[in-house]
Motif scaffolding. Structure first.
Motif, PDB file in Angstrom:
ATOM      1  N   VAL A   6       0.784  -1.109  -0.034  1.00  0.00           N
ATOM      2  CA  VAL A   6      -0.029   0.097   0.184  1.00  0.00           C
ATOM      3  C   VAL A   6       0.826   1.346  -0.087  1.00  0.00           C
ATOM      4  CG1 VAL A   6      -0.172   0.102   2.509  1.00  0.00           C
ATOM      5  CG2 VAL A   6      -1.968   1.043   0.977  1.00  0.00           C
ATOM      6  N   PHE A   7       2.048   1.307   0.576  1.00  0.00           N
ATOM      7  CA  PHE A   7       2.832   2.324   0.610  1.00  0.00           C
ATOM      8  C   PHE A   7       3.623   2.676  -0.685  1.00  0.00           C
ATOM      9  CE2 PHE A   7       2.757   0.992   5.175  1.00  0.00           C
ATOM     10  CZ  PHE A   7       2.010   2.125   5.546  1.00  0.00           C
ATOM     11  N   GLU A   8       3.697   1.591  -1.525  1.00  0.00           N
ATOM     12  CA  GLU A   8       4.491   1.837  -2.835  1.00  0.00           C
ATOM     13  C   GLU A   8       3.252   2.311  -3.843  1.00  0.00           C
ATOM     14  OE1 GLU A   8       8.085  -1.267  -2.664  1.00  0.00           O
ATOM     15  OE2 GLU A   8       5.801  -2.076  -2.441  1.00  0.00           O
ATOM     16  N   TYR A   9       2.189   2.569  -3.593  1.00  0.00           N
ATOM     17  CA  TYR A   9       1.176   2.929  -4.720  1.00  0.00           C
ATOM     18  C   TYR A   9       1.433   4.560  -5.177  1.00  0.00           C
ATOM     19  CZ  TYR A   9      -1.637  -1.128  -4.952  1.00  0.00           C
ATOM     20  OH  TYR A   9      -2.194  -2.334  -5.184  1.00  0.00           O
ATOM     21  N   VAL A  10       2.085   5.309  -4.094  1.00  0.00           N
ATOM     22  CA  VAL A  10       2.466   6.548  -4.336  1.00  0.00           C
ATOM     23  C   VAL A  10       3.288   6.704  -5.319  1.00  0.00           C
ATOM     24  CG1 VAL A  10       1.410   7.569  -2.209  1.00  0.00           C
ATOM     25  CG2 VAL A  10       3.909   7.024  -2.482  1.00  0.00           C
ATOM     26  N   ASN A  11       4.355   5.674  -5.882  1.00  0.00           N
ATOM     27  CA  ASN A  11       5.359   5.799  -6.692  1.00  0.00           C
ATOM     28  C   ASN A  11       4.954   5.066  -8.119  1.00  0.00           C
ATOM     29  OD1 ASN A  11       7.296   6.683  -4.724  1.00  0.00           O
ATOM     30  ND2 ASN A  11       7.909   4.713  -4.076  1.00  0.00           N
ATOM     31  N   PHE A  15      -1.217   5.406 -10.476  1.00  0.00           N
ATOM     32  CA  PHE A  15      -1.564   6.361  -9.281  1.00  0.00           C
ATOM     33  C   PHE A  15      -1.161   7.624  -9.520  1.00  0.00           C
ATOM     34  CE2 PHE A  15      -1.406   8.124  -4.978  1.00  0.00           C
ATOM     35  CZ  PHE A  15      -2.514   7.836  -4.511  1.00  0.00           C
ATOM     36  N   ILE A  16      -0.114   7.943  -9.905  1.00  0.00           N
ATOM     37  CA  ILE A  16       0.569   9.344 -10.013  1.00  0.00           C
ATOM     38  C   ILE A  16      -0.550  10.197 -11.151  1.00  0.00           C
ATOM     39  CG2 ILE A  16       2.307  10.742 -11.013  1.00  0.00           C
ATOM     40  CD1 ILE A  16       4.080   8.873  -9.676  1.00  0.00           C
ATOM     41  N   ASN A  17      -0.655   9.339 -12.480  1.00  0.00           N
ATOM     42  CA  ASN A  17      -1.435  10.198 -13.417  1.00  0.00           C
ATOM     43  C   ASN A  17      -2.911  10.250 -12.798  1.00  0.00           C
ATOM     44  OD1 ASN A  17       1.023   9.553 -14.877  1.00  0.00           O
ATOM     45  ND2 ASN A  17      -0.191   7.934 -16.053  1.00  0.00           N
ATOM     46  N   MET A  18      -3.433   9.237 -12.003  1.00  0.00           N
ATOM     47  CA  MET A  18      -4.851   9.556 -11.587  1.00  0.00           C
ATOM     48  C   MET A  18      -4.825  10.879 -10.508  1.00  0.00           C
ATOM     49  SD  MET A  18      -7.348   7.081  -8.936  1.00  0.00           S
ATOM     50  CE  MET A  18      -6.010   7.614  -7.678  1.00  0.00           C
ATOM     51  N   THR A  32       8.655   6.551   1.212  1.00  0.00           N
ATOM     52  CA  THR A  32       9.670   6.618   2.418  1.00  0.00           C
ATOM     53  C   THR A  32       8.999   7.834   3.477  1.00  0.00           C
ATOM     54  OG1 THR A  32      11.365   6.473   0.933  1.00  0.00           O
ATOM     55  CG2 THR A  32      12.050   7.381   3.274  1.00  0.00           C
ATOM     56  N   HIS A  33       8.364   8.884   3.129  1.00  0.00           N
ATOM     57  CA  HIS A  33       7.946   9.577   4.028  1.00  0.00           C
ATOM     58  C   HIS A  33       6.887   9.167   4.926  1.00  0.00           C
ATOM     59  CE1 HIS A  33       5.999  13.290   5.568  1.00  0.00           C
ATOM     60  NE2 HIS A  33       4.518  12.790   5.080  1.00  0.00           N
ATOM     61  N   PHE A  34       5.860   8.281   4.307  1.00  0.00           N
ATOM     62  CA  PHE A  34       5.123   7.658   4.801  1.00  0.00           C
ATOM     63  C   PHE A  34       5.306   6.424   5.852  1.00  0.00           C
ATOM     64  CE2 PHE A  34       2.336   9.362   1.392  1.00  0.00           C
ATOM     65  CZ  PHE A  34       1.338   9.722   2.083  1.00  0.00           C
ATOM     66  N   THR A  35       6.499   5.754   5.656  1.00  0.00           N
ATOM     67  CA  THR A  35       6.981   4.713   6.616  1.00  0.00           C
ATOM     68  C   THR A  35       7.671   5.275   7.594  1.00  0.00           C
ATOM     69  OG1 THR A  35       8.739   4.462   4.947  1.00  0.00           O
ATOM     70  CG2 THR A  35       6.837   2.921   4.865  1.00  0.00           C
ATOM     71  N   ARG A  36       8.298   6.395   7.410  1.00  0.00           N
ATOM     72  CA  ARG A  36       9.340   7.087   8.306  1.00  0.00           C
ATOM     73  C   ARG A  36       8.725   7.992   9.280  1.00  0.00           C
ATOM     74  NH1 ARG A  36      14.799   8.472   4.867  1.00  0.00           N
ATOM     75  NH2 ARG A  36      15.308   6.488   4.638  1.00  0.00           N
ATOM     76  N   TYR A  37       7.653   8.710   8.780  1.00  0.00           N
ATOM     77  CA  TYR A  37       6.944   9.906   9.489  1.00  0.00           C
ATOM     78  C   TYR A  37       5.488   9.547  10.081  1.00  0.00           C
ATOM     79  CZ  TYR A  37      11.159  12.114   8.126  1.00  0.00           C
ATOM     80  OH  TYR A  37      12.647  12.437   7.840  1.00  0.00           O
ATOM     81  N   GLU A  38       4.852   8.995   8.988  1.00  0.00           N
ATOM     82  CA  GLU A  38       3.359   9.098   9.142  1.00  0.00           C
ATOM     83  C   GLU A  38       2.867   7.535  10.019  1.00  0.00           C
ATOM     84  OE1 GLU A  38       1.424  11.536   8.424  1.00  0.00           O
ATOM     85  OE2 GLU A  38       3.085  12.857   7.780  1.00  0.00           O
ATOM     86  N   VAL A  39       3.558   6.465   9.636  1.00  0.00           N
ATOM     87  CA  VAL A  39       3.198   5.473  10.318  1.00  0.00           C
ATOM     88  C   VAL A  39       3.609   5.205  11.676  1.00  0.00           C
ATOM     89  CG1 VAL A  39       3.566   2.974  10.498  1.00  0.00           C
ATOM     90  CG2 VAL A  39       3.146   3.811   8.420  1.00  0.00           C
ATOM     91  N   PRO A  40       5.022   5.954  12.001  1.00  0.00           N
ATOM     92  CA  PRO A  40       5.209   6.242  13.477  1.00  0.00           C
ATOM     93  C   PRO A  40       4.311   6.940  14.187  1.00  0.00           C
ATOM     94  CG  PRO A  40       7.097   6.069  12.099  1.00  0.00           C
ATOM     95  CD  PRO A  40       5.914   6.109  10.868  1.00  0.00           C
TER      96      PRO A  40
END
Length: 138
Positions: A6-11, A15-18, A32-40
């Motif tokens: 699910v965290f890799e969809y942003v790449n 998804f980017i086109n949508m 990386t932003h989500f796994t390093r900052y948002e999930v914690p």
């Protein structure tokens, strides 16, 4: 088509086109932003709420079990608490403990579980421990 976590969809380009069509001004953050900052941050909130919930409980049962992947490179011990609140049986995950690089002796598992219970301040509330019949936990 992108078949990823699910965290890799942003790449994913689809998804980017949508997002560019739906909201062209939106700046997507990286996986990386989500796994390093948002999930914690989410986990800290979950942990805070769980600690508050467990303070209100008098009696707790715990259960635990080990898990490993097919290669036995990753081994974890899951620890759950069970309690009654508002006349309903509840359970919550309080720990997934990495046990990959240690011998799974009863003493080792006891220390890991006790540390986990201490972190939540519930050692004295545990009245029952549910376990399987493995020799190391008997």
């Amino acid at each position: 088509m992108c078949h990823k976590s699910v965290f890799e969809y942003v790449n994913c380009q689809g998804f980017i086109n949508m997002i560019e069509v739906i909201s062209p001004k939106l700046v997507l953050k990286s996986r990386t932003h989500f796994t390093r900052y948002e999930v914690p941050k989410l986990y800290e909130e979950y942990e805070r709420r769980l600690m508050m919930e467990l303070r209100q409980v008098e009696n707790i049962a715990i259960s635990f079990d080990g898990w490993s992947d097919s290669s036995n490179k990753h081994e974890c011990l899951g620890v759950l608490v069970h309690f009654v609140k508002d006349s309903k049986l509840n359970f919550r995950l309080i720990g997934v403990i990495d046990i990959s690089h240690q011998s799974h002796t009863g003493i080792f598992l006891f220390k890991k579980i006790k540390h986990n219970l201490g972190h939540f301040g519930i050692e004295e509330k545990v009245k029952v421990i549910v376990r399987d019949g493995a020799r190391n936990v008997v």
